[in-house]
Design an enzyme around this catalytic site. Sequence first.
Site, PDB file in Angstrom:
ATOM      1  CB  SER A   1      -0.907   0.018   1.234  1.00 45.34           C
ATOM      2  OG  SER A   1      -0.118   0.151   2.402  1.00 45.34           O
ATOM      3  CG  HIS A   2      -0.421   4.622  -2.183  1.00 42.85           C
ATOM      4  ND1 HIS A   2       0.352   4.750  -3.309  1.00 42.85           N
ATOM      5  CD2 HIS A   2      -1.672   4.327  -2.615  1.00 42.85           C
ATOM      6  CE1 HIS A   2      -0.407   4.551  -4.380  1.00 42.85           C
ATOM      7  NE2 HIS A   2      -1.637   4.299  -3.989  1.00 42.85           N
ATOM      8  CG  LEU A   3       0.579   4.287   5.846  1.00 42.76           C
ATOM      9  CD1 LEU A   3       1.045   5.732   5.971  1.00 42.76           C
ATOM     10  CD2 LEU A   3      -0.612   4.033   6.772  1.00 42.76           C
TER      11      LEU A   3
END
Length: 969
Positions: free
Chosen positions: A768-770
């Site tokens: 994921s981006h995070l």
Amino acid sequence: MTKNTRQAIRVGNQTAFMALTPLAPFLYAVENHFGAFEWFPDKKESGAGWDLGDINKETRRFIKETALAHDIILTMHASSWANPFQSESQKIFFDNIDFAREIGAVLLNIHLTTEHGLANFVRAILPVCDYCREAGLQLAIENTPLTSPEDFNRLFALLRKVKDTTLDHVGMCIDLGHANLCSTTQNDYIGFLDRLDRQVPIIHAHVHENYGDHDAHLVIFTGPAAQNDQGVRLFFDRLAKRAYQGVIILEQWPDPPGMLNTARDRLIQLLAGFTFPPKPPPVSAKEEKPFPQLPIAAGDESHFVKMLVETDQQGQSWRQKLEGIYQLLRKNPGLTADDLVYLAIYLRFIGTGALVCTEDGRHFRPSHHARLSQQIQEQLLTYSSPPDKAFILRYIYPWLPSSDSAFTRAEPLTRIRDIAHRNDIPPELKREIKHTLQNKLHRCAGPEDLTTSENILRRITAPGAEYSRPFVEQFKIFHQELREFFNVETLEQRLNKICRGNDEITPLIQRFLKARTAAAKPGKQAALLKLLTRLRSELSQQLQADASPQTQNIRLTDIGLADYAFVLLSEIITEFENNQGLPWKKVLESLIMNVNNIRLNGVETAECTAIIAELTAWRRNFDPRVRDYLLRLKATLNRSRRLTDSYREMVLGLFLKKTKILGRALRVASHAVELYCEGDIRANLIFQLAKLNALLLKNIRSTAGLPPWDVIGPGLASGSLCTAVSLDDLPTTGSGPRIVLLKQAAGDESIPPDVCALILAHQLPHLSHLAIRTRQAGVVLIVAEDLSLFEELSQQTGKALTITATAESVTFTKKTAGQTSRKPPKAKQGLSNLLIAHHPQVLDLRKITPANGGAKADGLRRLHELTQKKDADFNTPKGVVIPFGVMEAALDAGGLTEQYISFKQRVNKLNSKKNFQAAENDLRQMLAALNYEQITTAVKKKFAADERLMVRSSSSCEDLAATSGAGLY
């Protein structure tokens, strides 16, 4: 519905961790006129259930106002994790009391624990006793399976000796089921009561059943009392003799919840035979006040909603509303999935009485309703093929009347006419039946008629009722016919209907019904679930694309079987949880059947099929002693957990906002609106899948020696611990590095500069981006796979901690003076080892190396090679790789290299959204001019025209603030 808000002894239900929200059982109690309700914060490590932090002040005020408006007595069960012998629990008890005071409860219930002796228990609860008295609450102390009547005799003897403190508000909660499990009174809860001193005041009661083997919490009258209720009668006889003035709480949230109504009604009838002391006057003896309105966010009604509302306003009766639905479907072909959702919500509002049907002044026999049902089903046939719409139709069919030939004939339901003219019943009852049922049904039938019939049936079959047996038997037959008309038959009745004239499936149905009878004994449910799953598969093959009564019955039978699968899985999971060791293969078999039944419901069928295939392969030679087998299973469980999340989001996305929009437009009471989505998720097979996942994952962590944390971003971090719902809610401070306990994350947030570590309360994809941002920034990121540890860590809020996170372990220590966060060293970057392509090409997986395709592509190649081995238990999809340098080669071939370099320089200087959009349009035009023919031709040779492709990038700007090449699909 039977009301019991004016009875001397009131019956109520309780919150349950199985419910989607704590409000669902409470709103059910309101809707069904229960006289009491108990709040029990019992959040589990899986995240199911609730605690005080989940109910804000506005909702607490709503609970209090609603209880007052509907004359419901509220009680409070102390948090399940509160132990009076633990000093930190005193605040939990006080918070529970504050919550009880805010919602207007009258009593707090706690468990008796004897682990450190009764004298110490008394000393430990004295502050709780005092705080309850100040809050105006009674304090009830409940017996557990481990406590005896003699424990309570000694306890209250000790309490009577306490000086300088008034304890006349303290009494006992008698738990019938726990008394039945006490080692000294096993299967003899009356003996438990009889051995209690008369000086032990009983002020509260929990009523549920078991067979003396484990704390099954069966709904009263569904266990031993189903055959002989003498024990329950003696139980209330003893309470009456003790001048009991409390309430009776049913500690269940069964499926269907209507089992609570049945238990409540039977208890009220039974209680009427005993004399209890008068209660103080109820809160209000006036007519019920309007239901307090929960705040509902504004939204724009769709065109279909406006048509639906206009249709409803034009039709008073059930027939008119059905006619309106048919005309809507007929005149508006090609309805969207959203339109069908609105239709499903509307029909449920009608079927549950949230929208009241009244007579329209005209005369139409029930045959008209039955024919309308068939016409509506014919219109719905056009929507039965797309998976999303077929799934929604399952929410529509149960609310349509039967279209069976017994009801489409000219004069259906004629038995009631003969009953109304019998001479062996009192004249008053004869007139009542004639006017409220016979005449009403034959001029303007509606769902309200089934309620009328239920009330009469209850009256004429009540203990002591003296009506002729032939009359009662005929009325029972009529009531069953009426249930068939309203499509509320039992599963057994539907299956027997299918058997008539269907020799092919009859033997399987008979085996299922026989096994269902045997499944009352523990250990038989798994075999029954296996038969049920096979039966559903067979029925799906017999389902025709028509609107015949036979097809309607098969559809509703399948829905009933899915509901029963939920019940079986609940019993199976309870049995697994009570075992000393986990029977891995049996659990995996149940998990496979769980997913298979979800597939048969039409939910993400392709994904369900893939999960079933994986689980079937893993189960074949599964050995929990082999760590690789456990890790492989864990990966599939994470996949099935994503299925549960996906389903939850789908239901909420489909129904939540639309229910509020339509409910507001039709002026439906807010509690009926709130119950819609909550009830569906709570009673769905997905809920059981989540429980099985949690059970297996917990055991995998223990058996494989895995840490209770999933480390996504390793490293060392030191800072002050704080808690936030989301990163958006995190306040800005200048007090140094922070370690954040984060309850929610969407996965695309940016990380505040002073955050050195994130501890997340739910799973997060590693790509994921995070997750990628934390690794790039050197921020520690871990996920709590055991939520109890997350809750335990939250008690350290405000303290300075140091986290050391590696792939093998996570440790938390108090921060030492001078210690600072240390970020892991960044990987060396460089392009010297890359092989750059000089012309557009596509490479087969076999030719990929890290140098020409990157680590991700090389990992896929290695996975593919493993599938070629003899004992491989998995496959990988076929694939191709576009190597490094192809984009540059295409730009050079098109003479666009200099333009592209100029464009990159321009992008680096952008500072506004408007300029960025203009640059984006220029980029699209530039890329459209490139020649991709060699690439597309090579890809077309590898894949069929109708195959779905997933594209994964290896962009150098993997996940930056304004530009991302990650996760391209």
